[in-house]
Design a protein around this motif. Sequence first.
Motif, short mmCIF file in Angstrom:
data_model
loop_
_atom_site.label_atom_id
_atom_site.label_comp_id
_atom_site.label_asym_id
_atom_site.label_seq_id
_atom_site.Cartn_x
_atom_site.Cartn_y
_atom_site.Cartn_z
N ILE A 121 54.81 47.82 83.43
CA ILE A 121 53.96 48.74 84.18
C ILE A 121 54.49 48.98 85.59
CG2 ILE A 121 51.79 48.43 82.99
CD1 ILE A 121 51.14 46.27 85.04
N LEU A 124 52.92 51.02 88.40
CA LEU A 124 51.45 50.90 88.40
C LEU A 124 51.03 49.59 89.07
CD1 LEU A 124 50.44 52.18 84.88
CD2 LEU A 124 50.28 53.34 87.05
N PHE A 125 51.84 48.55 88.88
CA PHE A 125 51.58 47.27 89.54
C PHE A 125 51.57 47.46 91.06
CE2 PHE A 125 53.16 43.35 91.44
CZ PHE A 125 52.38 42.39 90.84
N LEU A 127 50.98 50.28 92.67
CA LEU A 127 49.80 51.06 93.04
C LEU A 127 48.56 50.17 93.05
CD1 LEU A 127 49.84 54.52 91.27
CD2 LEU A 127 50.16 53.99 93.66
N ALA A 128 48.44 49.30 92.03
CA ALA A 128 47.26 48.45 91.91
C ALA A 128 47.14 47.54 93.11
CB ALA A 128 47.33 47.64 90.61
N GLY A 131 46.63 49.27 96.46
CA GLY A 131 45.25 49.70 96.67
C GLY A 131 44.37 48.59 97.21
N LEU A 132 44.75 47.34 96.95
CA LEU A 132 43.91 46.24 97.38
C LEU A 132 44.05 45.93 98.87
CD1 LEU A 132 44.22 43.73 94.43
CD2 LEU A 132 42.43 45.36 94.91
N ILE A 134 43.43 47.75 101.20
CA ILE A 134 42.29 48.33 101.92
C ILE A 134 41.26 47.27 102.25
CG2 ILE A 134 40.45 50.02 101.79
CD1 ILE A 134 41.98 51.52 99.78
N TYR A 135 41.03 46.35 101.30
CA TYR A 135 39.94 45.39 101.48
C TYR A 135 40.15 44.54 102.72
CZ TYR A 135 38.16 46.73 97.01
OH TYR A 135 37.64 47.46 96.00
N GLU A 164 46.13 57.23 99.04
CA GLU A 164 46.51 56.59 97.78
C GLU A 164 46.73 57.64 96.68
OE1 GLU A 164 43.92 53.57 95.78
OE2 GLU A 164 44.62 52.50 97.55
N ILE B 34 34.18 42.89 92.57
CA ILE B 34 35.63 43.08 92.60
C ILE B 34 36.33 41.89 91.94
CG2 ILE B 34 37.63 43.25 94.12
CD1 ILE B 34 35.68 44.56 96.15
N PHE B 38 38.67 41.94 88.69
CA PHE B 38 40.02 41.41 88.80
C PHE B 38 40.31 40.41 87.69
CE2 PHE B 38 43.69 39.75 90.97
CZ PHE B 38 44.14 40.86 91.63
N ALA B 54 46.32 47.30 84.70
CA ALA B 54 46.72 48.00 85.92
C ALA B 54 45.73 49.12 86.24
CB ALA B 54 48.13 48.57 85.76
N ILE B 57 42.51 47.82 87.69
CA ILE B 57 42.56 47.46 89.11
C ILE B 57 42.68 48.72 89.98
CG2 ILE B 57 43.88 46.24 90.87
CD1 ILE B 57 44.56 44.17 88.90
N ILE B 58 43.52 49.67 89.55
CA ILE B 58 43.71 50.87 90.37
C ILE B 58 42.40 51.64 90.50
CG2 ILE B 58 44.87 53.09 90.50
CD1 ILE B 58 47.23 51.83 89.07
N TYR B 60 39.05 50.88 89.31
CA TYR B 60 37.79 50.23 89.69
C TYR B 60 37.93 49.43 90.97
CZ TYR B 60 35.85 51.76 85.32
OH TYR B 60 35.40 52.54 84.31
N ALA B 61 38.82 48.43 90.95
CA ALA B 61 38.92 47.57 92.13
C ALA B 61 39.48 48.33 93.32
CB ALA B 61 39.78 46.36 91.81
N GLY B 62 40.44 49.24 93.07
CA GLY B 62 41.12 49.89 94.18
C GLY B 62 40.42 51.10 94.73
#
Lengths: 360, 167
Positions: A121, A124-125, A127-128, A131-132, A134-135, A164, B34, B38, B54, B57-58, B60-62
Amino acid sequence: MLETAIILAKIWGVLLTLVTLAAIMTWVERKQSAVMQDRLGANRADVFGLRIIGLFQPMADGIKMFFKEDFVPPKGDKFLHTLAPIVAFFPAVVIFAVVPFGDVLRIGTLEIPLQVARLNIGYLFILAFGGLTIYGTVLAGWSSNNKYSLLGGLRAAAQMISYEVCVGLSLVGLIMVFGTLQLDLMVKQQGELIFGFLPAWGIFYQPLGFLLFFPAVIAETKRVPFDLPEGESEIIGYYTEYSGLRFGLFYFAEFIEIIVMSALFSTLFFGGYQVPYLYADGFVFPWGGSWNLPHLVVVLLQLGSFFIKIAFFCWLQVLIRWTLPRFRYDQLMRLCWTGILPLAVLNILITGGILLLIKG
Amino acid sequence: MEAIFFIILSVVAIFSGLMVILKKNPISSILFLILALFTTAALYVMLAAPFIAAVQIIVYAGAIMVLFLFVIMLLNLNRIDEGRSTVLKTLGVIVAGTMLVVAAVVLRSVAIPADSAFLRGVGEDYGTVETFGRSMFTTYLLPFEIASFLLLAAIIGAVVLAKKKLD
């Protein structure tokens, strides 16, 4: 057993390299800004009078941060206040796991792929976990119980979630060209030649894609000209209430992000570890002639090429940071939603059309 | 090894799922949600479905959870009102209980076909982006297109609503 040892060695090697490079980057940023502003810059830190153009500065910074008062706002959320810098730091490092920093290293019969994780992936990894990040920012803003921090956190959430979309869409064209999300396969394909002389780097396939991807990624790192969440001169931003090593972790995460993003630019668009005309047994030039090289030299050349590309993009990002003024908020949003986004969709359409014409 | 990871992940997932509804502070609820998403994504990875993980996570979580957090922070909802009516609470319990019973009955009656991937074990390329994409655009083309139409309708609806407010 040996395999586990190799994997652990790769993880630690990458982690230590990243952290060391980030420490050097803190100095590079100060020194480069100083040169751009006609100052001498960070050149005072010394060990027994030895200065080596200020390279001890990162150590001095680190020691200073260790001994600063560790302040937690009394009315804020203590747990989240501690968690936020960790959440900001973690994804920035983890992303590098899928970036290949070299081809295969052969020692005897052993073949070691120079990449921490070969994931199907791949992108995509990135991107995933991207995206985190942000937290970290949002939680820092909220848990500080400070209006300015909260404003910074909200700005960061809106900005990063908007960009994003652009980061994801501007790269679809490149994924269509290479037909894979796996970063090591992408880099392998970039080792070939177009028209027999041009290296098949992503930038030559997707010039528009790069022009859209580059600003979108810089916006994700929240640096000038996209530093509204921080906005030093107006709201100070989401880490107003942070001090000592907690602040240091945010600061460090930013520099690790710069390095990781530089690695991404070079991997996706500039051939990653590939050196033009260098193949597994040495150089083969398109104008005839070849130059055989031992395996180890080839691997070292590839590593060197990757690091030079990373250094170039780090330099470019610092250059941009100290050249441009901050965007206004409406300009920021307009650039994303009416500038980059439609062009990214157009890029996908054009790429799809051309691929259909070529491959049928 | 796999069993250990599975147990750890499921315990964390169930615990954080419970905390989502038990916590009074909405921000903590969201953070536990979250965590639940995850760990579910990690379970997908263990089930040889990295693509789903992936995307989980992108999307829902992201993305979605950030918007949740954004709205709660913007409205500054630090505490949900305690004084919910008991009628609502009983109704909620009844609805949730019925759902649980229905789900249990349906899941119990599902027969696993003898040639399913579940019993056969899966190949090397199972769950990769390539196989996933291929089956999405061949076997499951119609549901995929219908879902995309639904999303398009939702996007247009959002634009219309936002535009009315602006004008």
